[in-house]
Design a protein around this motif. Structure first.
Motif, PDB file in Angstrom:
ATOM      1  N   ALA A 189       0.653  -1.223  -0.011  1.00  0.00           N
ATOM      2  CA  ALA A 189      -0.140  -0.097  -0.189  1.00  0.00           C
ATOM      3  C   ALA A 189       0.870   1.342   0.039  1.00  0.00           C
ATOM      4  CB  ALA A 189      -0.909   0.279   1.248  1.00  0.00           C
TER       5      ALA A 189
ATOM      6  N   ALA B 108      -4.298   3.249  -2.043  1.00  0.00           N
ATOM      7  CA  ALA B 108      -4.307   2.133  -1.334  1.00  0.00           C
ATOM      8  C   ALA B 108      -4.134   1.972  -0.126  1.00  0.00           C
ATOM      9  CB  ALA B 108      -3.065   1.237  -2.106  1.00  0.00           C
TER      10      ALA B 108
ATOM     11  N   ALA C 210      -4.202  -0.787   3.170  1.00  0.00           N
ATOM     12  CA  ALA C 210      -4.090  -1.894   3.804  1.00  0.00           C
ATOM     13  C   ALA C 210      -5.068  -2.422   4.645  1.00  0.00           C
ATOM     14  CB  ALA C 210      -2.753  -2.236   4.507  1.00  0.00           C
TER      15      ALA C 210
END
Length: 305
Positions: free
Chosen positions: A58, A68, A70
């Protein structure tokens, strides 16, 4: 062809921190997709480790200008499945794409595999797929859009000695994906299987020294296309291995119709039952099981010998 992009789309990728899942995440993120990388960082057997592949990936995606986050929850429980999908909803407000790539391996033959090992693999692969699909599916249906890709295996299509649970689970994905495809067909929710072969952590213990190049990145474009809004395929299976892409499907032969059978007549005509007639394939969507039944009914009505 214009570049295919995923701007505004949100993807959840289970097992996304390494191997195939990592390759999928990187490709989608590079094309504008917001990605939830689910990976608790366990060993190949499913045991806890101190690794943090989801956070690392990420961070790598964000450093490259992508979006992104996680997620470390386990797919193995209903609560974990809900938490994984909720992570996408909380961070990005929707879920458009679900790729189930999480997996573990505990090898053993039918005669020797411990029930503990059977359950550990079943929980992650097959139950894990259900847990995340079950949570994501209502949201996709409500918004009138969704793409699901479940990671099957050639072991699921053809079986594998000393890997019974893995093979069983990968075969079971067919029923789950086809059902999602059938139920989602009128809401633009599509579901397919990828049947990949790549050299990853899961290849440990296998002599891959004579394999051709088989990197996870060679599988990712096929998966990404199955996730794209332009893709109309649903209820299908696609193989991807070292540059080879193709489609796999379930088929049957026309067989033989008789109004009555005896044990002896089955034995006498077994070769024709086994191999006779044209090859038939009934796509799951719109209603393959009904097409199968109707074909059989027609043979009965016509008395086809």
């Amino acid at each position: 062809m214009a570049e295919l992009r995923f701007d505004g789309r949100v993807a959840v990728i289970t097992g996304g921190g390494r191997g195939l899942g990592r390759a999928h995440a990187l490709l989608l993120a590079s094309r504008g997709c917001k990605v939830v990388i689910n990976d608790p960082g366990v060993s190949m057997a499913g045991d806890a480790t101190t690794e943090g592949p989801a956070e690392a990936l990420a961070a790598e995606i964000r450093a490259a200008g992508g979006e992104a986050i996680a997620n470390l929850d386990s797919v193995a429980t209903p609560e974990g499945g809900k938490a994984i999908i909720d992570a996408a909803l909380d961070a990005y407000g929707r879920i458009d794409i679900l790729i189930h790539s999480a997996g573990n391996v505990r090898r053993g033959s039918l005669s020797s595999l411990a029930y503990e090992d059977f359950t550990a693999v079943l929980d992650v692969h097959l139950k894990g797929a259900y847990h995340v699909v079950r949570e994501a599916f209502p949201h996709m249906m409500a918004q009138g859009y969704g793409r699901i890709v479940l990671t099957s295996s050639i072991n699921g299509l053809y079986g594998k000695a000393d890997n019974v649970t893995y093979s069983l689970c990968k075969a079971g994905f067919m029923g789950l994906s086809n059902t999602a495809a059938i139920e989602g067909q009128h809401a633009n929710v599509r579901s397919n299987l990828i049947v990949p072969a790549a050299v990853t952590r899961m290849s440990e213990g296998i002599d891959t020294s004579k394999f051709p190049p088989m990197e996870p990145e060679m599988v990712a474009p096929m998966v990404a296309y199955l996730c794209h809004e332009d893709c109309t395929a649903t209820g299908e299976m696609y193989v991807a291995m070292g540059g080879r892409l193709g489609r796999a499907w379930v088929a049957e032969n026309a067989g033989v119709y008789r109004s009555e059978w005896s044990l002896e007549s089955v034995a006498g005509e077994f070769a024709e039952i086994r191999d006779g007639g044209a090859t038939l394939a009934f796509p799951p969507v719109p209603d393959g099981q009904l097409d199968h039944l109707l074909h059989g009914f027609a043979m009965i009505r016509e008395g086809v010998a």
